[in-house]
Design an enzyme around this catalytic site. Structure first.
Site, PDB file in Angstrom:
ATOM      1  N   SER A 136       0.801  -1.149  -0.081  1.00  0.00           N
ATOM      2  CA  SER A 136       0.022  -0.078  -0.008  1.00  0.00           C
ATOM      3  C   SER A 136       1.056   1.231  -0.018  1.00  0.00           C
ATOM      4  CB  SER A 136      -1.061  -0.095   1.187  1.00  0.00           C
ATOM      5  OG  SER A 136      -1.798   0.861   1.334  1.00  0.00           O
ATOM      6  N   LYS A 247     -17.755  12.480  -7.471  1.00  0.00           N
ATOM      7  CA  LYS A 247     -16.809  13.741  -7.613  1.00  0.00           C
ATOM      8  C   LYS A 247     -16.969  14.470  -9.029  1.00  0.00           C
ATOM      9  CE  LYS A 247     -14.234  12.560  -3.261  1.00  0.00           C
ATOM     10  NZ  LYS A 247     -13.236  11.722  -2.697  1.00  0.00           N
TER      11      LYS A 247
HETATM   12  C1  LIG Z   1     -13.447  10.431  -1.757  1.00  0.00           C
HETATM   13  C2  LIG Z   1     -12.364   9.611  -1.904  1.00  0.00           C
HETATM   14  C3  LIG Z   1     -12.969   8.280  -1.863  1.00  0.00           C
HETATM   15  C4  LIG Z   1     -14.548   8.126  -1.570  1.00  0.00           C
HETATM   16  O1  LIG Z   1     -15.156   8.301  -2.613  1.00  0.00           O
HETATM   17  P1  LIG Z   1     -16.671   8.591  -2.093  1.00  0.00           P
HETATM   18  O2  LIG Z   1     -17.297   8.324  -3.512  1.00  0.00           O
HETATM   19  O3  LIG Z   1     -16.755  10.108  -1.955  1.00  0.00           O
HETATM   20  O4  LIG Z   1     -17.089   7.536  -1.017  1.00  0.00           O
HETATM   21  C5  LIG Z   1     -12.228   7.205  -2.142  1.00  0.00           C
HETATM   22  N1  LIG Z   1     -10.654   7.534  -2.448  1.00  0.00           N
HETATM   23  C6  LIG Z   1     -10.234   8.790  -2.500  1.00  0.00           C
HETATM   24  C7  LIG Z   1      -8.752   8.901  -2.745  1.00  0.00           C
HETATM   25  C8  LIG Z   1     -10.938   9.845  -2.220  1.00  0.00           C
HETATM   26  O5  LIG Z   1     -10.484  11.116  -1.962  1.00  0.00           O
END
Ligand SMILES: *Cc1c(COP(=O)(O)O)cnc(C)c1O
Length: 404
Positions: A136, A247
């Site tokens: 990781s 996002k």
């Molecule tokens: C926001 C985020 C997630 C989680 O995604 P969500 O759809 O908001 O639960 C996973 N990995 C990273 C790097 C993130 O920034």
């Protein structure tokens, strides 16, 4: 035990460290975006949002909203069950096909969030693969870390973005046994991008699978929005691509795209997939429309990159230090939790600018920051106003400026 006193004491400790989190409560009418209204005690204050992860404003787009509304009106508000028990809608399956196409993979598998997709996929793969070690990256997101921990697989942390360290750590493992290299493309807090080709090469050399979180890249990079792996022509060499629909795609949900067998395996064994109600079909359809749109259109990506460049140029003009990186994330490091919070509070109260402070444990202590995310919706005037406000505050707080 006095439970209430225990909770209060723990919260007081957070306040003393400057790490107590206060959420801004907003109303976000579509036609005013990126302006919103902040609700405080009895008052309503207009603010410009500069820290949204709806990076391209797709959550506000008419097409996506109409898809969600139309589907909710026609098909109902919820999925009505887990995917196993009556919850699988045609629209879930359609979205999974679209996601597979987005990444050029055989299959896609949908989860209720990106967090859940990382947690469920890594915990299942790590638990089930024989003698598994998960390697990781040191800066991986909490959702990956939790998934790895829950898998109880052997865990090895390699130096952030350092393929040589990864190579050494892989070489030290016994040849038998499964290996998963877990990393991200765009790291959310520093906005740096992993040296993907080198990491893939090292993983291949040691017969390891690759698991790539493209949450901050899907929709934003690659000629069809398939992320950095698409831009670099590496998608077919990555075993699992994980993404979010929340996002750049502006809706909600998470997914993996991989081989048909791998997706079917996770579908069949992951408790975080099996035992939770499916995403509402209306959200699945909104996400599908958003993904399809960004597969065909570069306008939003180009407008975002233009605004990122404009903001960086203005910050340079006022000599506000901002972390260099090749992505759309503009971190302004303050280096102290109280100052970061003070800057954020003052921007909100006196300038109508909303940038949430980012403190520990999201970032390391001493690197507290404002994380600014320009979108296509911001105007030149918004950019000028933010840059001038930061410059005022830099003077007021006697913070050091960047060298010219
Ligand atoms: C926001 C985020 C997630 C989680 O995604 P969500 O759809 O908001 O639960 C996973 N990995 C990273 C790097 C993130 O920034």
């Amino acid at each position: 035990m006095n439970y209430e006193a225990y909770f209060e004491t723990a919260l007081d400790a957070l306040r003393d460290e400057g790490n107590y989190r206060v959420f801004a409560e907003l109303e976000r009418p579509v036609e005013q975006a990126p302006q919103a209204v902040q609700l405080t005690e009895g008052a309503r204050r207009p603010v410009t949002v500069w820290c949204s992860n709806d990076y391209l404003g797709m959550g506000k787009s008419a097409r996506v909203r109409e898809a969600v509304a139309r589907t909710a009106l026609a098909d109902g508000a919820g999925a009505g069950g887990t995917r196993n028990i009556s919850g699988t809608a045609h629209l879930h399956v359609e979205l999974e096909r679209t996601l597979a196409r987005l990444h050029g993979k055989e299959a896609g598998l949908l989860f209720t969030s990106g967090y859940v997709s990382n947690w469920a996929s890594l915990s299942t793969l790590g638990a089930k693969l024989p003698d598994c070690t998960i390697l990781s990256d040191a800066k991986n997101h909490a959702s990956m870390i939790e998934g790895i921990r829950h898998s109880k697989a052997n865990k090895v942390i390699w130096k952030h973005n350092d393929p040589e360290d990864l190579d050494r750590k892989l070489a030290a493992l016994p040849a038998h046994g499964a290996k998963i290299v877990a990393f991200e493309s765009v790291y959310s807090m520093d906005g740096d991008i992993s040296p993907m080709a080198e990491i893939v090469e090292v993983a291949e050399k040691h017969g390891a699978m690759t698991y790539l979180d493209e949450v901050h890249a899907v929709g934003l990079y690659g000629e069809r929005g398939g992320g950095i792996s698409q831009r670099e022509g590496l998608a077919d060499r990555i075993t699992v691509i994980e993404g979010t629909l929340a996002k750049a795609f502006g809706v909600m949900g998470g997914y993996i795209a991989a081989s048909a067998a791998l997706c079917d395996f996770v579908r069949s064994f992951a408790s975080g997939f099996i035992f939770t109600t499916a995403l509402p079909p209306a959200l699945a359809e909104g996400a599908r429309v958003s993904v399809e749109h960004l597969m065909a259109s570069n306008a939003e990506r180009e407008a975002q990159q233009r605004n990122v460049a404009r903001l960086r140029a203005q910050l340079d003009h006022f000599r506000i230090p901002h972390m260099e990186n090749p992505s759309h994330i503009v971190p302004v490091v303050v280096g102290d939790p109280f100052k970061a919070k003070f800057l954020s509070d003052t921007l909100l109260e006196h300038y109508g600018i909303y940038v949430q402070p980012i403190n520990y444990p999201t970032v390391a202590k001493g690197t507290e920051r404002l994380r600014i995310t320009p979108s296509p919706l911001h105007t030149e005037a918004d950019i000028m106003h933010l840059s001038r406000a930061l410059s005022d505050l830099w003077s007021q707080c006697a913070l050091s400026r960047a060298v010219a």
